[in-house]
Design a protein around this motif. Structure first.
Motif, short mmCIF file in Angstrom:
data_model
loop_
_atom_site.label_atom_id
_atom_site.label_comp_id
_atom_site.label_asym_id
_atom_site.label_seq_id
_atom_site.Cartn_x
_atom_site.Cartn_y
_atom_site.Cartn_z
N TYR A 222 -2.53 1.54 3.85
CA TYR A 222 -2.00 0.26 3.22
C TYR A 222 -2.83 -0.95 3.71
O TYR A 222 -2.80 -1.94 2.98
CB TYR A 222 -0.49 0.14 3.43
CG TYR A 222 -0.14 -0.25 4.69
CD1 TYR A 222 -0.06 -1.62 5.12
CD2 TYR A 222 0.18 0.72 5.59
CE1 TYR A 222 0.26 -2.11 6.30
CE2 TYR A 222 0.55 0.25 6.97
CZ TYR A 222 0.69 -1.08 7.47
OH TYR A 222 1.10 -1.62 8.52
N SER B 10 -1.72 -8.79 1.81
CA SER B 10 -1.15 -8.05 0.60
C SER B 10 0.37 -7.83 0.54
O SER B 10 0.79 -7.61 1.93
CB SER B 10 -1.82 -6.65 0.37
OG SER B 10 -3.08 -6.68 0.15
N TYR C 175 3.24 -5.75 -0.78
CA TYR C 175 3.57 -4.47 -1.37
C TYR C 175 5.27 -4.29 -1.83
O TYR C 175 5.94 -4.64 -0.77
CB TYR C 175 3.38 -3.09 -0.26
CG TYR C 175 1.74 -3.10 -0.15
CD1 TYR C 175 1.23 -1.97 -1.03
CD2 TYR C 175 0.95 -3.65 0.87
CE1 TYR C 175 -0.05 -1.55 -0.82
CE2 TYR C 175 -0.42 -3.16 0.80
CZ TYR C 175 -0.77 -2.36 0.28
OH TYR C 175 -2.23 -2.20 0.36
N VAL D 148 7.32 -0.69 -2.69
CA VAL D 148 7.19 0.92 -2.66
C VAL D 148 8.67 1.20 -2.95
O VAL D 148 9.53 1.22 -2.21
CB VAL D 148 6.53 1.36 -1.40
CG1 VAL D 148 6.42 2.99 -1.56
CG2 VAL D 148 5.25 0.82 -0.90
N ARG E 219 3.87 2.64 -6.27
CA ARG E 219 3.73 1.52 -5.22
C ARG E 219 2.95 0.32 -5.93
O ARG E 219 1.92 0.50 -6.64
CB ARG E 219 2.57 2.03 -4.16
CG ARG E 219 2.05 0.89 -3.10
CD ARG E 219 1.26 1.37 -2.36
NE ARG E 219 1.20 3.01 -1.72
CZ ARG E 219 0.27 3.51 -0.79
NH1 ARG E 219 -0.60 2.78 -0.48
NH2 ARG E 219 0.31 4.63 -0.57
N ARG F 179 1.47 -3.82 -5.59
CA ARG F 179 0.65 -4.67 -4.50
C ARG F 179 0.16 -5.93 -5.41
O ARG F 179 -0.17 -5.78 -6.54
CB ARG F 179 -0.43 -3.75 -3.97
CG ARG F 179 -0.92 -4.52 -2.98
CD ARG F 179 -2.32 -3.73 -2.36
NE ARG F 179 -3.37 -4.35 -3.40
CZ ARG F 179 -4.79 -3.78 -3.29
NH1 ARG F 179 -4.92 -2.77 -2.53
NH2 ARG F 179 -5.72 -4.27 -4.15
#
Length: 265
Positions: A74, A107, A109, A111, A119, A121
């Motif tokens: 990630y 970033s 995220y 999830v 996922r 982003r």
């Protein structure tokens, strides 16, 4: 490799006598904070590694790595690892660039706890004029409104991101404000207030370009980002230290010099 961290060991401890119940050695280091959450009746532990996000399930006294759920790779080029995952309904939310001075924008995220392959982003901020991105604190989430509040001390930005229909992340507002501290939400869901600190000269001071710095506490509309109130300047807090809420709208600000300030709008 791995941001200089040796492999970490996840440990469960008996709170009564501090004896070790179970342990598990990861394949990489973890420099962030562990988060415990409950999903579909089961209790899970989320661990932010320097390259991956791991999930453990508690099976009685056994600490079991959930091989069916993991987030790998990630961290993009020029980024740093996450500080801590945060639960938001059926989602796990986190942001990068907690360690060191990243040269790439952070970033954010989201999830799915049910399926790690689902996922989302987004990059809500640029790296800023100085090309640095850094935020040691975890982001803040609002499960009632599915809004995420991210901050980056590098460019000096705070922003609100909406998770829409479980399909996309939309940036709703971004303001100029520099903080390295945890942020907070208060009030009812239809009138939520976002509370955080602002230290405009923080990075300049750390770089030796300014003679110290001070901080303010700022109250904003969580929906629009509109500034509602701002305190006087005070001595700085410790990096990563959250504001402490009290009763009846009172907040407590712990200065790094040892003084405690009581604030109320």
């Amino acid at each position: 490799e791995g941001a200089g961290f040796p492999p970490s060991i996840v440990v469960t401890v008996d709170p009564n006598n501090l004896s070790i119940i179970d342990s598990y050695q990861l394949e990489e280091g973890s420099a962030g904070r562990l988060t415990v959450g409950r999903f579909q009746g089961d209790e899970y532990i989320y661990v932010p590694g320097v390259r991956s996000i791991f999930r453990f399930a508690m099976n009685g006294s056994e600490l079991r790595l959930d091989d069916g759920w993991s987030v790998t790779d990630y961290v993009g080029p020029g980024q740093g690892p996450a500080s801590a995952p945060v639960m938001m309904g059926d989602w796990v939310v986190f942001q990068t660039n907690a360690g060191g001075r990243a040269t790439a924008p952070l970033s954010v995220y989201a999830v799915s706890q049910a399926d790690a392959d689902l996922r989302l982003r987004t990059e809500p901020f640029s790296a800023g004029a100085n090309g640095v991105s850094i935020i040691p604190s975890a982001l803040t989430v609002d499960p009632d409104t599915m809004r995420i509040y991210s901050m980056d001390a590098g460019p000096g930005k705070i922003g609100c991101i909406k998770l829409v229909d479980g399909e996309r992340l939309e940036t709703r507002w971004v303001v100029d404000q520099r903080t390295m501290n945890h942020t907070s939400l208060v009030g009812p869901s239809d009138a939520r207030v976002f509370v955080s600190t602002d230290a405009p000269n923080l990075l300049a001071s750390r770089a030796g370009q300014a003679d110290g710095y001070e901080e303010q506490v700022v109250w904003r509309s969580a929906a629009s980002g509109e500034e509602l109130a701002r305190s006087d300047f005070m001595p700085p807090k410790l990096i990563g230290d959250p504001l402490a809420p009290g009763f009846f709208g009172v907040w407590y600000y712990l200065g790094a010099d040892g003084d405690v300030y009581e604030l109320k709008v």
